[in-house]
Design a protein around this motif. Structure first.
Motif, PDB file in Angstrom:
ATOM      1  N   LYS A 192      -7.358  59.997  99.016  1.00  0.00           N
ATOM      2  CA  LYS A 192      -8.984  60.190  99.230  1.00  0.00           C
ATOM      3  C   LYS A 192      -9.454  61.908  98.574  1.00  0.00           C
ATOM      4  CE  LYS A 192     -12.488  59.502 102.749  1.00  0.00           C
ATOM      5  NZ  LYS A 192     -12.638  59.059 103.880  1.00  0.00           N
ATOM      6  N   ASP A 193      -8.513  62.842  98.404  1.00  0.00           N
ATOM      7  CA  ASP A 193      -8.981  64.087  97.926  1.00  0.00           C
ATOM      8  C   ASP A 193      -9.136  63.810  96.519  1.00  0.00           C
ATOM      9  OD1 ASP A 193      -6.201  63.904  97.244  1.00  0.00           O
ATOM     10  OD2 ASP A 193      -5.845  65.663  98.610  1.00  0.00           O
ATOM     11  N   ALA A 194      -8.458  62.917  95.882  1.00  0.00           N
ATOM     12  CA  ALA A 194      -8.717  62.778  94.385  1.00  0.00           C
ATOM     13  C   ALA A 194      -9.777  61.878  93.886  1.00  0.00           C
ATOM     14  CB  ALA A 194      -7.306  61.728  93.815  1.00  0.00           C
ATOM     15  N   GLY A 234     -12.617  63.019  93.679  1.00  0.00           N
ATOM     16  CA  GLY A 234     -13.842  63.786  92.987  1.00  0.00           C
ATOM     17  C   GLY A 234     -13.525  63.578  91.506  1.00  0.00           C
ATOM     18  N   SER A 235     -12.507  63.157  90.917  1.00  0.00           N
ATOM     19  CA  SER A 235     -11.940  62.983  89.445  1.00  0.00           C
ATOM     20  C   SER A 235     -12.871  62.103  89.139  1.00  0.00           C
ATOM     21  CB  SER A 235     -10.483  62.587  89.425  1.00  0.00           C
ATOM     22  OG  SER A 235      -9.821  63.576  89.789  1.00  0.00           O
ATOM     23  N   PHE A 236     -13.191  60.726  89.725  1.00  0.00           N
ATOM     24  CA  PHE A 236     -14.202  59.762  89.121  1.00  0.00           C
ATOM     25  C   PHE A 236     -15.612  60.284  89.223  1.00  0.00           C
ATOM     26  CE2 PHE A 236     -10.670  57.416  91.156  1.00  0.00           C
ATOM     27  CZ  PHE A 236     -10.426  56.636  90.378  1.00  0.00           C
ATOM     28  N   ALA A 237     -16.013  61.008  90.163  1.00  0.00           N
ATOM     29  CA  ALA A 237     -17.554  61.570  90.266  1.00  0.00           C
ATOM     30  C   ALA A 237     -17.490  62.716  89.549  1.00  0.00           C
ATOM     31  CB  ALA A 237     -17.887  61.635  91.724  1.00  0.00           C
ATOM     32  N   SER A 238     -17.200  62.867  88.530  1.00  0.00           N
ATOM     33  CA  SER A 238     -17.255  64.265  87.405  1.00  0.00           C
ATOM     34  C   SER A 238     -17.900  63.756  86.281  1.00  0.00           C
ATOM     35  CB  SER A 238     -16.047  64.875  87.355  1.00  0.00           C
ATOM     36  OG  SER A 238     -15.028  64.138  86.652  1.00  0.00           O
ATOM     37  N   THR A 239     -18.304  65.109  85.418  1.00  0.00           N
ATOM     38  CA  THR A 239     -18.947  64.889  84.151  1.00  0.00           C
ATOM     39  C   THR A 239     -17.906  64.133  83.193  1.00  0.00           C
ATOM     40  OG1 THR A 239     -18.541  67.005  83.551  1.00  0.00           O
ATOM     41  CG2 THR A 239     -20.420  66.563  84.365  1.00  0.00           C
ATOM     42  N   GLY A 240     -16.546  64.441  83.315  1.00  0.00           N
ATOM     43  CA  GLY A 240     -15.635  63.854  82.535  1.00  0.00           C
ATOM     44  C   GLY A 240     -15.261  62.517  83.048  1.00  0.00           C
ATOM     45  N   GLU A 282     -20.033  61.018  97.105  1.00  0.00           N
ATOM     46  CA  GLU A 282     -20.190  60.374  98.526  1.00  0.00           C
ATOM     47  C   GLU A 282     -20.063  58.700  98.009  1.00  0.00           C
ATOM     48  OE1 GLU A 282     -21.883  64.058  99.214  1.00  0.00           O
ATOM     49  OE2 GLU A 282     -22.187  62.931  97.466  1.00  0.00           O
ATOM     50  N   ASP A 283     -20.441  58.460  96.903  1.00  0.00           N
ATOM     51  CA  ASP A 283     -20.072  56.963  96.432  1.00  0.00           C
ATOM     52  C   ASP A 283     -18.779  56.800  96.315  1.00  0.00           C
ATOM     53  OD1 ASP A 283     -23.193  56.635  96.147  1.00  0.00           O
ATOM     54  OD2 ASP A 283     -23.099  57.335  94.131  1.00  0.00           O
ATOM     55  N   GLU A 284     -18.059  57.491  95.747  1.00  0.00           N
ATOM     56  CA  GLU A 284     -16.616  57.168  95.527  1.00  0.00           C
ATOM     57  C   GLU A 284     -15.757  57.138  96.884  1.00  0.00           C
ATOM     58  OE1 GLU A 284     -15.399  55.981  92.717  1.00  0.00           O
ATOM     59  OE2 GLU A 284     -17.310  56.247  91.781  1.00  0.00           O
ATOM     60  N   TYR A 305     -13.681  54.145  98.464  1.00  0.00           N
ATOM     61  CA  TYR A 305     -12.272  54.359  98.583  1.00  0.00           C
ATOM     62  C   TYR A 305     -12.131  53.755 100.064  1.00  0.00           C
ATOM     63  CZ  TYR A 305      -8.072  56.721 100.278  1.00  0.00           C
ATOM     64  OH  TYR A 305      -6.653  57.050 100.694  1.00  0.00           O
ATOM     65  N   ASP A 306     -12.917  53.869 100.970  1.00  0.00           N
ATOM     66  CA  ASP A 306     -12.864  53.383 102.237  1.00  0.00           C
ATOM     67  C   ASP A 306     -12.965  51.970 102.330  1.00  0.00           C
ATOM     68  OD1 ASP A 306     -12.790  56.019 103.421  1.00  0.00           O
ATOM     69  OD2 ASP A 306     -14.893  56.216 103.897  1.00  0.00           O
ATOM     70  N   SER A 307     -13.895  51.047 101.556  1.00  0.00           N
ATOM     71  CA  SER A 307     -13.952  50.040 101.392  1.00  0.00           C
ATOM     72  C   SER A 307     -12.660  49.499 100.823  1.00  0.00           C
ATOM     73  CB  SER A 307     -14.944  49.500 100.532  1.00  0.00           C
ATOM     74  OG  SER A 307     -14.888  49.668  99.131  1.00  0.00           O
ATOM     75  N   VAL A 308     -11.971  50.050  99.955  1.00  0.00           N
ATOM     76  CA  VAL A 308     -10.750  49.637  99.291  1.00  0.00           C
ATOM     77  C   VAL A 308      -9.681  49.542 100.543  1.00  0.00           C
ATOM     78  CG1 VAL A 308      -8.725  50.219  97.720  1.00  0.00           C
ATOM     79  CG2 VAL A 308     -11.197  50.121  97.027  1.00  0.00           C
ATOM     80  N   ARG A 309      -9.348  50.621 101.236  1.00  0.00           N
ATOM     81  CA  ARG A 309      -8.620  50.723 102.085  1.00  0.00           C
ATOM     82  C   ARG A 309      -8.657  49.699 103.327  1.00  0.00           C
ATOM     83  NH1 ARG A 309      -8.704  54.366 105.872  1.00  0.00           N
ATOM     84  NH2 ARG A 309      -6.346  54.028 106.404  1.00  0.00           N
ATOM     85  N   ALA A 310      -9.809  48.960 103.354  1.00  0.00           N
ATOM     86  CA  ALA A 310     -10.257  48.057 104.527  1.00  0.00           C
ATOM     87  C   ALA A 310     -10.260  46.803 103.861  1.00  0.00           C
ATOM     88  CB  ALA A 310     -11.619  48.281 104.926  1.00  0.00           C
ATOM     89  N   ASN A 311     -10.066  46.543 102.562  1.00  0.00           N
ATOM     90  CA  ASN A 311      -9.849  45.125 101.937  1.00  0.00           C
ATOM     91  C   ASN A 311      -8.603  44.577 101.902  1.00  0.00           C
ATOM     92  OD1 ASN A 311     -10.166  43.096 100.008  1.00  0.00           O
ATOM     93  ND2 ASN A 311     -11.600  44.052  99.007  1.00  0.00           N
TER      94      ASN A 311
END
Length: 230
Positions: free
Chosen positions: A28-30, A32-38, A58-60, A64-70
């Protein structure tokens, strides 16, 4: 299912300095890499995903939570391993894993590399091979579906290197770069028995399907020799 087990592979580079890749569960702490300018806030990254908006953290985290539950998907983070450091550059997955009415297991696949530094290095092609290998040999999936917005040539070629073949075109699915784009829908069939014969039944496979089977067998043979499950 949620996240897939760790797989490791090396992506060869013509100029040397081969790239070590690990497919592994996301933390989960990773995110932020998706929600960045790069990451996925870069429009060139998302424009062939059929979206114009940029995600925030917040979107990412919600994703993540939806993936864990899928229970019907298997997702991997794509990590580059260099000098004992792990760098997250994207995701790959098998989604909507299901048994059809005939008992044949199918899924939908995808790869996202959000770090543009790693585009054009063949990473997606080898990730497709590793994921296809796991889907066919370990999960017993018969058919994997995927889709590419026309114009995304690199993604199409990466799929074709694992034996994905064209099935049909869906018109006008995306508007980007000032024009409507169609979507190519593809499939990759498990070339192993009994999956291959069960899929075709009494029908005779087309020449294109037979040729694609040979490509997929080569991809599986490569993965047998080069993908490890530590």
């Amino acid at each position: 299912m949620a996240f897939g087990p760790v797989m490791r592979l090396t992506v060869p580079q013509t100029e040397g300095n081969d790239i070590v890749v690990e497919l592994a569960p996301l933390q989960k702490d990773a995110m932020g890499s998706f929600a960045s300018t790069g990451g996925m806030q870069s429009y060139p990254v998302v424009r062939f995903l059929g979206r114009q908006s940029a995600p925030v953290l917040e979107d990412e985290l919600e994703w993540y939570d939806s993936v864990r539950a899928n229970k019907d998907s298997m997702i991997w983070g794509i990590w580059i391993i260099e000098d004992n450091q792990r760098t997250l550059i994207g995701t790959s997955g098998l989604n909507a894993i299901e048994h059809g009415r005939t008992g044949i297991k199918q899924a939908t696949s995808g790869v996202l590399i959000f770090d543009k530094e790693y585009w054009g290095k063949g990473i997606a092609s080898y990730i497709h091979k590793a994921r296809t290998w796991f889907a066919f040999r370990e999960l017993g999936i018969t058919r994997i579906k995927s889709a590419v917005i026309q114009g995304n040539v690199a993604s199409l070629k990466a799929l074709q290197k694992s034996g994905y073949t064209h099935v049909y075109v869906e018109r006008n699915t995306c508007y980007t770069n000032g024009e409507l784009r169609h979507q190519d829908n593809l499939e990759c069939l498990n070339p192993l028995e009994p999956f291959w014969s069960n899929w075709w039944g009494q029908d005779t496979p087309s020449q294109a399907a037979v040729a694609a089977r040979a490509v997929t067998l080569e991809a599986l043979q490569w993965a047998d020799a080069n993908v490890t499950l530590p």
